[in-house]
Design a protein around this motif. Structure first.
Motif, PDB file in Angstrom:
ATOM      1  N   THR A 134       0.858  -1.184   0.000  1.00 29.18           N
ATOM      2  CA  THR A 134       0.000   0.000   0.000  1.00 29.18           C
ATOM      3  C   THR A 134       0.893   1.232   0.000  1.00 29.18           C
ATOM      4  N   VAL A 171       1.358   5.115   0.400  1.00 26.99           N
ATOM      5  CA  VAL A 171       0.694   6.201   1.120  1.00 26.99           C
ATOM      6  C   VAL A 171       1.368   7.523   0.766  1.00 26.99           C
ATOM      7  N   ARG A 217      -4.171   6.426  -0.161  1.00 28.38           N
ATOM      8  CA  ARG A 217      -3.673   5.068   0.043  1.00 28.38           C
ATOM      9  C   ARG A 217      -3.982   4.255  -1.215  1.00 28.38           C
TER      10      ARG A 217
END
Length: 363
Positions: free
Chosen positions: A53, A55, A165
């Motif tokens: 993920t 960010v 995200r």
């Protein structure tokens, strides 16, 4: 002896049959190799990005919204007038879809693909030619009749520090119906979190096709290129006999360039005539998929927002056919209905000369 020789000699019909079978088998083998490479590319993507993920955080500044409004030819943003000598005040809601001009790709030019696209979440070589295929967006919060969607107050506003995200949802090998070549369908999900909670879920689908080779360029026969150097971007509304709104668009090279600049999009099909025509075999500079998506959302808000009594909640959309600079096209509502949960929905389409170019279902 003669009889035996005649029996052992294959007939011309049999030879042709064997040749056809061998050619078909060879073609299937070549196709399987192409698909196998697409399989491998998809698997490598899943292994590389499947559990990652990414960010990022960004301040929602008013300048970016104002520049987008100028590009779209719209005098206001969420009811606030836009002018060169004014600044959109803190707290101005970001209209549906306008978040696309934030969290733009970074990196130095040397990190871009040959076609000018960024390589984040891109399929591995040779599948380097990216095309925006469609996606879906859902707004988790908003104000009745305002610029966001749904209920609550999670919508993104000027002055917010927003967190993005991003994660890979899927990578799937595909086969082109027109050419038989292998491709990779990549689906990515982006969540945008305002200081007040989750605001937008943005799912994007991209098709990655094999890179163009020297042999491809020699064999290519591009269509006639559409003249567009004198065109000027325009937006014009019309009322149908039934009272519905139809919005006509024409995008100029200047308009496409400004949108590319806002989104930091280096994809050459939007500004480089030699590339889009000679390499990608397009008939003109291609109107951005995200730009058409924003146009659909603006149209829906203007045509149905007051009727619906609230802002857009969800949109699912699909790019069907390219639109080129200088080409007039229309956005219209095709039908209205209800979801299984009883929510109202609208089928909206962007089309040129009766041919659908982008189709969407909006709740």
């Amino acid at each position: 002896m003669n009889t035996t020789t005649q029996l052992l000699r294959p007939s011309r019909h049999l030879l042709r049959h064997v040749a056809v079978r061998l050619f078909s088998t060879s073609r299937r083998c070549r196709q399987q190799q192409k698909n196998a490479s697409a399989d491998e590319a998809a698997q490598r993507m899943l292994e590389t990005h499947g559990r990652t993920t990414v960010v990022r955080r960004q301040l929602i500044d008013p300048n970016q919204l104002a520049k987008l409004a100028f590009t779209l030819g719209r005098p206001t943003v969420s009811g606030v007038a836009v002018a060169d000598d004014t600044v959109l005040p803190a707290g101005t809601p970001v209209p549906a879809g306008y978040h696309l001009v934030y969290f733009t790709p970074g990196g130095v030019e040397a990190d871009l693909g040959r076609d000018g696209t960024d390589r984040s979440f891109n399929a591995p070589a040779p599948f380097s030619r990216r095309m925006w295929a469609g996606g879906a967006m859902e707004w988790k919060g908003g104000e009745e009749g305002g610029g966001g969607g749904g209920g609550g107050d999670q919508i993104i506003k000027v002055g917010d520090e927003v967190e993005e995200r991003t994660r890979l949802l899927s990578a799937t090998p595909k086969t082109s119906k027109s050419t038989g070549a292998g491709m990779v369908l990549v689906e990515v999900e982006k969540e945008l979190w305002s200081p007040r909670g989750l605001a937008v879920v943005d799912r994007r689908s991209w098709i990655f096709r094999p890179a163009v080779t020297a042999a491809d360029l020699q064999a290519a026969q591009p269509p006639p290129f559409l003249p567009n150097s004198d065109s000027v971007s325009s937006v014009e509304d019309h009322q149908t006999d039934g009272g519905g709104l139809v919005r006509s668009f024409t995008w100029s090279p200047v308009g496409l360039f400004r949108f590319s600049a806002l989104t930091f999009n280096g994809h050459k099909i939007h500004y480089n005539e030699d590339w889009t025509h000679k390499v990608e075999s397009h008939a003109g500079l291609v109107v951005h998929g995200p730009l058409n998506l924003i146009n659909l959302l603006n149209y829906w808000q203007d045509a149905h927002g007051s009727v619906a009594g609230r802002s857009v909640k969800k949109i699912a959309y699909r790019a069907v056919s390219p639109i080129y600079a200088g080409q007039p096209y229309q956005v219209r509502t095709k039908a209205e209905g209800r979801t299984e949960a009883g929510e109202r929905k609208w089928h909206v389409v962007a089309e040129k000369n009766g041919t659908a170019c982008m189709v969407a279902e909006i709740e």
